[in-house]
Design an enzyme around this catalytic site. Structure first.
Site, PDB file in Angstrom:
ATOM      1  N   GLU A  62       0.836  -1.197   0.000  1.00  0.00           N
ATOM      2  CA  GLU A  62       0.000   0.000   0.000  1.00  0.00           C
ATOM      3  C   GLU A  62       0.871   1.247   0.000  1.00  0.00           C
ATOM      4  O   GLU A  62       1.543   1.546   0.995  1.00  0.00           O
ATOM      5  CB  GLU A  62      -0.929   0.037   1.219  1.00  0.00           C
ATOM      6  CG  GLU A  62      -1.821   1.273   1.209  1.00  0.00           C
ATOM      7  CD  GLU A  62      -2.666   1.427   2.460  1.00  0.00           C
ATOM      8  OE1 GLU A  62      -3.279   2.497   2.614  1.00  0.00           O
ATOM      9  OE2 GLU A  62      -2.718   0.480   3.266  1.00  0.00           O
ATOM     10  N   LYS A 194      -8.352 -15.064  15.782  1.00  0.00           N
ATOM     11  CA  LYS A 194      -8.519 -14.715  14.368  1.00  0.00           C
ATOM     12  C   LYS A 194      -9.961 -14.401  13.982  1.00  0.00           C
ATOM     13  O   LYS A 194     -10.347 -14.573  12.819  1.00  0.00           O
ATOM     14  CB  LYS A 194      -7.955 -15.835  13.478  1.00  0.00           C
ATOM     15  CG  LYS A 194      -6.499 -16.154  13.755  1.00  0.00           C
ATOM     16  CD  LYS A 194      -5.981 -17.318  12.958  1.00  0.00           C
ATOM     17  CE  LYS A 194      -4.543 -17.650  13.378  1.00  0.00           C
ATOM     18  NZ  LYS A 194      -4.009 -18.821  12.684  1.00  0.00           N
ATOM     19  N   ASP A 270       1.756 -14.335  12.481  1.00  0.00           N
ATOM     20  CA  ASP A 270       0.616 -14.873  11.745  1.00  0.00           C
ATOM     21  C   ASP A 270      -0.244 -13.700  11.279  1.00  0.00           C
ATOM     22  O   ASP A 270      -0.865 -13.019  12.103  1.00  0.00           O
ATOM     23  CB  ASP A 270      -0.202 -15.790  12.660  1.00  0.00           C
ATOM     24  CG  ASP A 270      -1.279 -16.555  11.915  1.00  0.00           C
ATOM     25  OD1 ASP A 270      -1.781 -16.030  10.903  1.00  0.00           O
ATOM     26  OD2 ASP A 270      -1.642 -17.662  12.353  1.00  0.00           O
ATOM     27  N   HIS A 369      -2.625   9.989  -1.863  1.00  0.00           N
ATOM     28  CA  HIS A 369      -2.783   8.662  -2.459  1.00  0.00           C
ATOM     29  C   HIS A 369      -2.784   8.728  -3.977  1.00  0.00           C
ATOM     30  O   HIS A 369      -2.298   7.817  -4.653  1.00  0.00           O
ATOM     31  CB  HIS A 369      -4.054   7.987  -1.938  1.00  0.00           C
ATOM     32  CG  HIS A 369      -3.840   7.258  -0.649  1.00  0.00           C
ATOM     33  ND1 HIS A 369      -3.403   5.962  -0.588  1.00  0.00           N
ATOM     34  CD2 HIS A 369      -3.972   7.668   0.643  1.00  0.00           C
ATOM     35  CE1 HIS A 369      -3.296   5.586   0.673  1.00  0.00           C
ATOM     36  NE2 HIS A 369      -3.626   6.604   1.444  1.00  0.00           N
TER      37      HIS A 369
END
Length: 386
Positions: A62, A194, A270, A369
């Protein structure tokens, strides 16, 4: 009739597979390996925190993310840095067991909540590891099901395997006490791992950390290009009220997950645990003479990470951990490397929050951006694709 999707010819030609040490991957990190995925790694910093400087590795695709976090780090450096504390440290595993009736489940729940019950579980749990020591049990009941949340420190490991092993042993001990206990699963989603969950936001999971700083009015104006009043107003209406309107759980921030995910990928964590680890509330207040200085804090109750095991065994990820001075196990102080990494994550989130909120307050987000986050390949797109 089943249809098959044939692979595009030469689709994998650009997936690298040579010159990689797969010996550390096999049986540890990945199966059916066909190559590896290079991800750009940028560095933000120095992050001045607790009197020390950290250069923070961030793996991301990004555009603007590293640059924005870097601006936040610069803001903190010019303000004397930020301060952090680890509030708690304890990974969890929450199995589900079933009894013959709700009343019988209530009896077992009552026993688990006694001193004798906890000690019985702890004796069995603690035998399974050099590091894991059962600290808390939190028991929930739904009908004839019991959900038992085990919590323990895990040294410098993230600790899910450690918790699972200890939990399994403790459940066997519970079945000796109550033979009619049926273990449905060592994980009953009461951990919670998660997945978005209020229990992690309220009770914490992994490392809970807080980071704070005071930004002088001059730095707010000259570096962040906005004002303290504008930032405080935006934080209330975006990060707090806006998140309430959306029914968010733990999402009272601008983009904590951005920084958490980038550091996690760089440092062998993770990536899926970004879900719980990005729980964060960002608070801003006017302070100092005339209320022109900015006080900011980020509180993160469930940072799930480690500096040993899993992806932290891979050389590139170890290099990023070494950049931060936290690679491997902390000699003499088990768990200190992982807690330091949690503080770095929280401090980097603070930097990221400062910069993005300032860009929004100043109306600079879209412009930045469009300048830095658009591939040259997009220039050939038709207007409909733009």
């Amino acid at each position: 009739m089943l249809s098959s999707r044939l692979p595009v010819p030469n689709a994998l030609d650009r997936l690298p597979f040579r010159h990689y040490d797969y010996s550390k991957v096999m049986g540890n990190c990945c199966e059916n390996v066909i190559g590896y995925m290079p991800v750009p790694v940028g560095v933000a910093g120095p992050l001045l925190m607790d009197g020390a400087q950290f250069h923070v590795p961030m793996a991301t695709t990004e555009g603007c993310l590293v640059a924005s976090t870097n601006r936040g780090c610069r803001t903190l450096c010019l303000s004397g840095g930020c301060s952090s504390r680890v509030l708690s440290d304890g990974m969890t595993r929450g199995p589900v067991v079933r009894l013959a009736s709700a009343c019988r489940a209530a009896e077992v729940k009552a026993w688990l909540e006694t001193t004798d019950g906890f000690c019985g579980m702890k004796d069995a749990f603690d035998q399974t590891s050099r590091f894991a020591r059962l600290e808390k049990l939190h028991v929930g009941l739904a009908g004839r099901n019991l959900y038992i949340r085990f919590q323990s420190q895990t040294g410098d490991a993230m600790g899910m395997n450690m918790l699972s092993k200890g939990t399994e042993q403790a459940l066997q001990s519970l079945q000796q006490q109550y033979p009619d206990v049926e273990v449905l699963s060592v994980s009953g989603n009461y951990c919670t791992d998660k997945k978005p969950a209020a229990i992690n936001w309220i009770l914490g999971r992994g490392k809970a950390a807080v980071c704070e700083a005071t930004i002088p009015a001059r730095v707010v104006r000259e570096v962040l290009k906005t004002s303290t009043a504008a930032l405080v107003d935006l934080n209330i209406n975006k990060n707090l009220v806006g998140s309430v309107m959306a029914g968010s759980i733990g999402g009272f921030n601008a983009h904590a997950a951005n920084i958490v995910a980038a550091i996690y990928i760089a440092c062998g964590q993770d990536p899926a645990q970004t879900v719980g680890s990005s729980n964060c509330i960002t608070q801003m207040e006017a302070s100092g003479p005339g209320g022109e200085d900015l006080y900011i804090s980020c509180t993160m109750p469930s940072i799930e990470l480690g500096t040993v095991g899993g992806g932290t065994n891979l050389p590139p990820q170890q290099a990023c951990l070494q950049m931060l001075g936290v690679q491997g196990s902390s000699p003499g102080h088990p768990g200190e490397n992982a807690r330091q990494l949690a503080r770095v994550v929280c401090g980097a989130v603070l930097a990221g929050e400062l910069s993005l909120m300032a860009a929004l307050a100043a109306g600079h987000l879209v412009k930045s951006h469009m300048t830095h986050n658009r591939s040259k390949a997009n220039l050939s797109e038709t207007p409909a694709q733009s």
